[in-house]
Write a protein that holds these residues in place. Sequence first.
Motif, PDB file in Angstrom:
ATOM      1  N   VAL A   1       0.844  -1.203   0.000  1.00 16.28           N
ATOM      2  CA  VAL A   1       0.000   0.000   0.000  1.00 16.28           C
ATOM      3  C   VAL A   1       0.878   1.252   0.000  1.00 16.28           C
ATOM      4  CG1 VAL A   1      -1.732   1.293   1.292  1.00 16.28           C
ATOM      5  CG2 VAL A   1      -1.939  -1.183   1.069  1.00 16.28           C
ATOM      6  N   GLY A   2       1.836   1.306   0.911  1.00 14.41           N
ATOM      7  CA  GLY A   2       2.732   2.474   0.995  1.00 14.41           C
ATOM      8  C   GLY A   2       4.181   2.021   1.125  1.00 14.41           C
ATOM      9  N   ARG A   3       5.074   3.026   1.178  1.00 17.87           N
ATOM     10  CA  ARG A   3       6.511   2.736   1.315  1.00 17.87           C
ATOM     11  C   ARG A   3       6.789   2.217   2.728  1.00 17.87           C
ATOM     12  NH1 ARG A   3      11.006   7.119   2.289  1.00 17.87           N
ATOM     13  NH2 ARG A   3      12.899   6.058   1.610  1.00 17.87           N
ATOM     14  N   ILE A   4       7.488   1.103   2.833  1.00 17.17           N
ATOM     15  CA  ILE A   4       7.761   0.526   4.158  1.00 17.17           C
ATOM     16  C   ILE A   4       8.536   1.506   5.042  1.00 17.17           C
ATOM     17  CG2 ILE A   4       9.161  -1.230   5.341  1.00 17.17           C
ATOM     18  CD1 ILE A   4       7.983  -3.274   3.429  1.00 17.17           C
ATOM     19  N   MET A   5       9.519   2.188   4.484  1.00 17.96           N
ATOM     20  CA  MET A   5      10.358   3.064   5.316  1.00 17.96           C
ATOM     21  C   MET A   5       9.640   4.324   5.782  1.00 17.96           C
ATOM     22  SD  MET A   5      14.294   2.656   4.401  1.00 17.96           S
ATOM     23  CE  MET A   5      14.365   3.514   2.859  1.00 17.96           C
TER      24      MET A   5
ATOM     25  N   ALA B   1      12.784  -5.517  -7.683  1.00 13.88           N
ATOM     26  CA  ALA B   1      12.710  -4.827  -8.976  1.00 13.88           C
ATOM     27  C   ALA B   1      11.587  -3.790  -8.969  1.00 13.88           C
ATOM     28  CB  ALA B   1      12.487  -5.843 -10.084  1.00 13.88           C
ATOM     29  N   ARG B   2      11.956  -2.551  -9.215  1.00 14.99           N
ATOM     30  CA  ARG B   2      11.027  -1.426  -9.079  1.00 14.99           C
ATOM     31  C   ARG B   2       9.708  -1.622  -9.838  1.00 14.99           C
ATOM     32  NH1 ARG B   2      10.991   3.491  -7.331  1.00 14.99           N
ATOM     33  NH2 ARG B   2      13.075   3.241  -6.478  1.00 14.99           N
ATOM     34  N   GLN B   3       9.779  -2.031 -11.096  1.00  9.50           N
ATOM     35  CA  GLN B   3       8.549  -2.151 -11.901  1.00  9.50           C
ATOM     36  C   GLN B   3       7.563  -3.148 -11.315  1.00  9.50           C
ATOM     37  OE1 GLN B   3       8.932  -2.836 -16.125  1.00  9.50           O
ATOM     38  NE2 GLN B   3      10.249  -1.057 -16.379  1.00  9.50           N
ATOM     39  N   GLU B   4       8.100  -4.274 -10.810  1.00 12.38           N
ATOM     40  CA  GLU B   4       7.229  -5.312 -10.248  1.00 12.38           C
ATOM     41  C   GLU B   4       6.602  -4.834  -8.929  1.00 12.38           C
ATOM     42  OE1 GLU B   4       6.323  -8.059 -11.775  1.00 12.38           O
ATOM     43  OE2 GLU B   4       7.665  -7.660 -13.452  1.00 12.38           O
ATOM     44  N   VAL B   5       7.415  -4.188  -8.100  1.00 15.77           N
ATOM     45  CA  VAL B   5       6.933  -3.711  -6.800  1.00 15.77           C
ATOM     46  C   VAL B   5       5.814  -2.683  -7.009  1.00 15.77           C
ATOM     47  CG1 VAL B   5       7.590  -2.468  -4.692  1.00 15.77           C
ATOM     48  CG2 VAL B   5       9.120  -4.197  -5.649  1.00 15.77           C
ATOM     49  N   GLU B   6       6.028  -1.787  -7.953  1.00 16.12           N
ATOM     50  CA  GLU B   6       5.007  -0.766  -8.227  1.00 16.12           C
ATOM     51  C   GLU B   6       3.739  -1.399  -8.811  1.00 16.12           C
ATOM     52  OE1 GLU B   6       8.133   2.942  -8.753  1.00 16.12           O
ATOM     53  OE2 GLU B   6       7.116   2.205 -10.535  1.00 16.12           O
ATOM     54  N   TYR B   7       3.925  -2.428  -9.603  1.00 19.36           N
ATOM     55  CA  TYR B   7       2.773  -3.125 -10.203  1.00 19.36           C
ATOM     56  C   TYR B   7       1.920  -3.785  -9.100  1.00 19.36           C
ATOM     57  CZ  TYR B   7       0.155  -6.197 -13.333  1.00 19.36           C
ATOM     58  OH  TYR B   7      -0.854  -6.844 -14.001  1.00 19.36           O
ATOM     59  N   VAL B   8       2.589  -4.418  -8.131  1.00 17.01           N
ATOM     60  CA  VAL B   8       1.859  -5.060  -7.029  1.00 17.01           C
ATOM     61  C   VAL B   8       1.080  -4.007  -6.232  1.00 17.01           C
ATOM     62  CG1 VAL B   8       2.089  -6.356  -4.860  1.00 17.01           C
ATOM     63  CG2 VAL B   8       3.470  -6.994  -6.832  1.00 17.01           C
ATOM     64  N   ALA B   9       1.717  -2.876  -5.974  1.00 12.48           N
ATOM     65  CA  ALA B   9       1.041  -1.797  -5.234  1.00 12.48           C
ATOM     66  C   ALA B   9      -0.155  -1.275  -6.034  1.00 12.48           C
ATOM     67  CB  ALA B   9       2.028  -0.677  -4.928  1.00 12.48           C
ATOM     68  N   ASP B  10       0.006  -1.165  -7.353  1.00 11.75           N
ATOM     69  CA  ASP B  10      -1.103  -0.700  -8.207  1.00 11.75           C
ATOM     70  C   ASP B  10      -2.283  -1.671  -8.149  1.00 11.75           C
ATOM     71  OD1 ASP B  10       0.237   1.546  -8.927  1.00 11.75           O
ATOM     72  OD2 ASP B  10       0.902   0.809 -10.890  1.00 11.75           O
ATOM     73  N   LEU B  11      -1.983  -2.968  -8.153  1.00  9.48           N
ATOM     74  CA  LEU B  11      -3.067  -3.965  -8.078  1.00  9.48           C
ATOM     75  C   LEU B  11      -3.854  -3.809  -6.770  1.00  9.48           C
ATOM     76  CD1 LEU B  11      -1.518  -7.331  -9.378  1.00  9.48           C
ATOM     77  CD2 LEU B  11      -3.218  -5.896 -10.505  1.00  9.48           C
ATOM     78  N   HIS B  12      -3.119  -3.570  -5.685  1.00 10.20           N
ATOM     79  CA  HIS B  12      -3.781  -3.390  -4.384  1.00 10.20           C
ATOM     80  C   HIS B  12      -4.644  -2.126  -4.386  1.00 10.20           C
ATOM     81  CE1 HIS B  12      -1.177  -6.631  -3.112  1.00 10.20           C
ATOM     82  NE2 HIS B  12      -1.826  -6.682  -1.956  1.00 10.20           N
ATOM     83  N   LYS B  13      -4.129  -1.091  -5.044  1.00  7.10           N
ATOM     84  CA  LYS B  13      -4.863   0.173  -5.135  1.00  7.10           C
ATOM     85  C   LYS B  13      -6.159  -0.045  -5.925  1.00  7.10           C
ATOM     86  CE  LYS B  13      -3.362   4.900  -5.949  1.00  7.10           C
ATOM     87  NZ  LYS B  13      -2.303   5.653  -6.621  1.00  7.10           N
ATOM     88  N   GLU B  14      -6.005  -0.757  -7.034  1.00  7.26           N
ATOM     89  CA  GLU B  14      -7.149  -1.054  -7.915  1.00  7.26           C
ATOM     90  C   GLU B  14      -8.243  -1.799  -7.148  1.00  7.26           C
ATOM     91  OE1 GLU B  14      -7.381  -3.926 -11.620  1.00  7.26           O
ATOM     92  OE2 GLU B  14      -5.652  -2.617 -11.760  1.00  7.26           O
TER      93      GLU B  14
END
Length: 332
Positions: A288-292, A309-322
């Motif tokens: 959901v958000g940045r851990i740090m 890997a940045r792209q994958e991490v952001e993709y997972v966060a986007d799915l949760h947002k969706e």
Amino acid sequence: MTTLSDYLATHAAPNLASTMNTLATASISISHLLSKGALAGIHGEAGGQNIQGETQKKLDVIANDLLLNTLTHNPHCAGVASEELDEISLAHDDGTLLVTFDPLDGSSNIDINMTVGTIFSILPYHNSGQTACEQDFLQKGSQQVAAGYFIYGTSTMLAFTLGAGVVMFSFDPTTQTYVLINDDVKISDTTAEYAINASNYRYWLTPMKRYIDELVAGDMGIRNKDYNMRWVAAMIADVHRILMRGGVFMYPFDTKIEGKAGKLRLMYEANPMSFIIEQAGGASTDAVGRIMDITPTHIHQRVPVVLGARQEVEYVADLHKEHGILADGTAV
Ligand code: FDP
């Protein structure tokens, strides 16, 4: 050839260099014990449980005591918090740093002669001159002045960040010193490799199931590409692999044990590894958000983790947002 002491003398303030050297000294003792294995009488259970209700292995306790003893003798250290101790341990009121650690990450690997490691995080101590308390430790991961790990694998290695990139050292048993082998560790934004304990699939939230379904479908699914999976069951080893050849690591939110937001500990595992991964060019989120950016509420707090890997991490966060998922696993 640059040794750890040489490197720290030119890249870290004296208090930080001294604390890092102390950690390195303890790690060498742990590494020696591990290399003797069963002959050192370190295998098996210690006969107790830690604050998390996990059965402690003998080496969990030995590694914890070694780190605790060396750190509390260091005048720069004001206090220590360990995954294996219920409460913080006090060191020197005049100290300027606080240290948190997971003395032996991947405990289930000890008795089967597989990779384990020590993870550490160093925080500033803002009340030097006074006795430290738990509240002093409850700082966001973004406040860390250093974080790293010692990995006890086929060789012993050290990776850490002081906030200006990631460096990696290898332990030389002949000279008993850590020697610099990479002064700028970087990871790729993309990957074809992921790490997750897939046996927990039925306990995951919908977006995480969807993500893994996509990866498993490989070139027959919307990703149009095959993925490989690896799981060492020691975060330290999975994160080390990601630093060496890329990838994404996940221990996501699950409903396996009610009230536990994931398995990994924010202050001993998630924050230090997030600091390293971000400094190597990757990303880290609780989905959901940045851990740090999380303000800890207690020292043994758990958190879901997705990093690499940045792209994958952001993709997972986007799915949760969706899907409208909040950090505690509930829907918006
Ligand atoms: P361990 O408890 O064995 O020390 O710290 C938690 C951890 O190891 C991580 O290092 C590792 O990624 C994870 O647990 C493994 O969990 P599973 O046994 O559920 O796969």
